[in-house]
Design a protein around this motif. Structure first.
Motif, PDB file in Angstrom:
ATOM      1  N   GLN A 140       0.826  -1.222   0.000  1.00 38.48           N
ATOM      2  CA  GLN A 140       0.000   0.000   0.000  1.00 38.48           C
ATOM      3  C   GLN A 140       0.854   1.263   0.000  1.00 38.48           C
ATOM      4  O   GLN A 140       0.562   2.210  -0.745  1.00 38.48           O
ATOM      5  CB  GLN A 140      -0.890   0.005   1.265  1.00 38.48           C
ATOM      6  CG  GLN A 140      -1.983  -1.034   1.223  1.00 38.48           C
ATOM      7  CD  GLN A 140      -3.278  -0.478   0.653  1.00 38.48           C
ATOM      8  OE1 GLN A 140      -3.628   0.679   0.877  1.00 38.48           O
ATOM      9  NE2 GLN A 140      -3.976  -1.287  -0.119  1.00 38.48           N
ATOM     10  N   GLU A 141       1.913   1.273   0.835  1.00 37.64           N
ATOM     11  CA  GLU A 141       2.775   2.476   0.898  1.00 37.64           C
ATOM     12  C   GLU A 141       3.353   2.799  -0.480  1.00 37.64           C
ATOM     13  O   GLU A 141       3.372   3.958  -0.894  1.00 37.64           O
ATOM     14  CB  GLU A 141       3.923   2.268   1.901  1.00 37.64           C
ATOM     15  CG  GLU A 141       3.520   2.229   3.355  1.00 37.64           C
ATOM     16  CD  GLU A 141       3.011   0.859   3.804  1.00 37.64           C
ATOM     17  OE1 GLU A 141       2.775   0.698   5.015  1.00 37.64           O
ATOM     18  OE2 GLU A 141       2.833  -0.036   2.950  1.00 37.64           O
ATOM     19  N   GLU A 142       3.789   1.761  -1.187  1.00 38.19           N
ATOM     20  CA  GLU A 142       4.382   1.967  -2.522  1.00 38.19           C
ATOM     21  C   GLU A 142       3.325   2.515  -3.478  1.00 38.19           C
ATOM     22  O   GLU A 142       3.582   3.432  -4.255  1.00 38.19           O
ATOM     23  CB  GLU A 142       4.975   0.658  -3.054  1.00 38.19           C
ATOM     24  CG  GLU A 142       6.234   0.221  -2.304  1.00 38.19           C
ATOM     25  CD  GLU A 142       6.609  -1.246  -2.543  1.00 38.19           C
ATOM     26  OE1 GLU A 142       7.723  -1.642  -2.168  1.00 38.19           O
ATOM     27  OE2 GLU A 142       5.755  -2.004  -3.086  1.00 38.19           O
ATOM     28  N   GLN A 143       2.108   1.979  -3.376  1.00 44.70           N
ATOM     29  CA  GLN A 143       1.029   2.433  -4.257  1.00 44.70           C
ATOM     30  C   GLN A 143       0.718   3.903  -4.001  1.00 44.70           C
ATOM     31  O   GLN A 143       0.618   4.707  -4.926  1.00 44.70           O
ATOM     32  CB  GLN A 143      -0.243   1.610  -4.011  1.00 44.70           C
ATOM     33  CG  GLN A 143      -0.124   0.168  -4.408  1.00 44.70           C
ATOM     34  CD  GLN A 143      -1.469  -0.564  -4.338  1.00 44.70           C
ATOM     35  OE1 GLN A 143      -2.529   0.051  -4.242  1.00 44.70           O
ATOM     36  NE2 GLN A 143      -1.405  -1.885  -4.416  1.00 44.70           N
ATOM     37  N   ALA A 144       0.601   4.250  -2.732  1.00 46.23           N
ATOM     38  CA  ALA A 144       0.259   5.641  -2.361  1.00 46.23           C
ATOM     39  C   ALA A 144       1.364   6.597  -2.794  1.00 46.23           C
ATOM     40  O   ALA A 144       1.096   7.634  -3.401  1.00 46.23           O
ATOM     41  CB  ALA A 144       0.033   5.728  -0.853  1.00 46.23           C
ATOM     42  N   LEU A 145       2.618   6.217  -2.547  1.00 46.16           N
ATOM     43  CA  LEU A 145       3.739   7.089  -2.916  1.00 46.16           C
ATOM     44  C   LEU A 145       3.839   7.240  -4.432  1.00 46.16           C
ATOM     45  O   LEU A 145       4.040   8.327  -4.957  1.00 46.16           O
ATOM     46  CB  LEU A 145       5.065   6.540  -2.363  1.00 46.16           C
ATOM     47  CG  LEU A 145       5.308   6.783  -0.874  1.00 46.16           C
ATOM     48  CD1 LEU A 145       6.457   5.919  -0.365  1.00 46.16           C
ATOM     49  CD2 LEU A 145       5.600   8.261  -0.607  1.00 46.16           C
TER      50      LEU A 145
END
Ligand SMILES: O=C1N(Cc2ccc(-c3nnn[nH]3)cc2)c2ccc(Br)cc2C12CCN(S(=O)(=O)c1cccs1)CC2
Length: 233
Positions: A140-145
């Motif tokens: 999720q963090e990678e997607q959001a960033l």
């Protein structure tokens, strides 16, 4: 082997971006409608238009939560939103779409999209893109960033203070680079692969513009928000 560590402020930044990304989701009843019984091509198209309208609203809310975005020149804020709307929507759609959808939902959604008046020449690159996103198994963090990085692209049309945007984007890229190294230690190329998806995204912009023209030919209607953000009509 250099010791990679994410600083306290980078962790704070990541948390803000992740919360914003998760907080703003399109209402599930809209997405669920897509899964209901058989529709005509026109009804499918209307559903996709309704979804896209929700997606744009969600993206505007997400963007407002990107630290530093609201301190940018106001006209530049609009230029960034308009310039990244299609890419951010396709990136998010691909991410949502490739997440574990309940069994059979992906196929139903694919059928809906295929039968919505979108021409085959656009379907192929679109599905190739969403498969390539799925294969990355982003957290999720990678997607959001990655979504924030797409929005903070300095060289969008009409952006005046590109350096201010570059500074914001660079801080996101630095966090993402470290996160990839920590999350995928066996894959040193993972970060580069993620950025490669952004290049693929830009090609979808071109197809989308073509599609808009052909949809307008067949008298497809869009909502006022989509007309505004996509510069149609
Ligand atoms: O609709 C799409 N879908 C289905 C979709 C999208 C989002 C969610 C969702 N659920 N929860 N949050 N998001 C679910 C299904 C999807 C999936 C993958 C890729 Br790549 C792309 C797409 C589009 C994006 C919009 N276009 S569009 O061309 O801009 C157009 C606008 C009007 C009519 S056609 C069509 C394809």
């Amino acid at each position: 082997k250099e010791k990679i560590e994410i600083t306290k402020e980078q962790q704070a930044l990541m948390k803000i971006i992740l919360d914003a990304y998760n907080r703003h989701q399109i209402p599930q009843d809209v997405a669920k409608k897509l899964l209901q019984d058989q529709y005509s091509a026109e009804e499918n198209f209307l559903l996709l238009t309704e979804m896209a309208t929700s997606q744009v609203q969600v993206l505007v809310e997400f963007t407002k939560n990107i630290p530093g975005f609201l301190s940018l020149d106001h006209e530049d804020q609009i230029a960034l939103l308009k310039g990244s709307a299609v890419e951010a929507m396709f990136l998010r759609s691909a991410q949502v779409f490739s997440r574990k959808m309940p069994k059979g939902h992906t196929e139903v959604l694919e059928a809906r999209i295929r039968k919505s008046g979108i021409s085959e020449e656009f379907m192929t690159p679109m599905f190739n893109f969403y498969k390539s996103i799925g294969e990355l198994h982003m957290v999720q963090e990678e997607q959001a960033l990655l979504t924030a990085i797409t929005i903070l692209t300095p060289d969008r049309p009409h952006v005046k203070d590109q350096h201010a945007v570059e500074r914001l984007q660079e801080s996101m890229l630095d966090v993402l680079r470290k996160l990839c190294a920590l999350q995928h230690p066996q894959e040193p190329q993972y970060f580069a692969r993620l950025l490669g998806r952004l290049t693929e995204l830009r090609t979808l912009n071109h197809y989308h513009t073509e599609m808009l023209t052909s949809w307008r030919m067949n008298d497809h209607k869009f909502t006022p928000l989509l007309c505004e953000i996509w510069d149609v009509q």
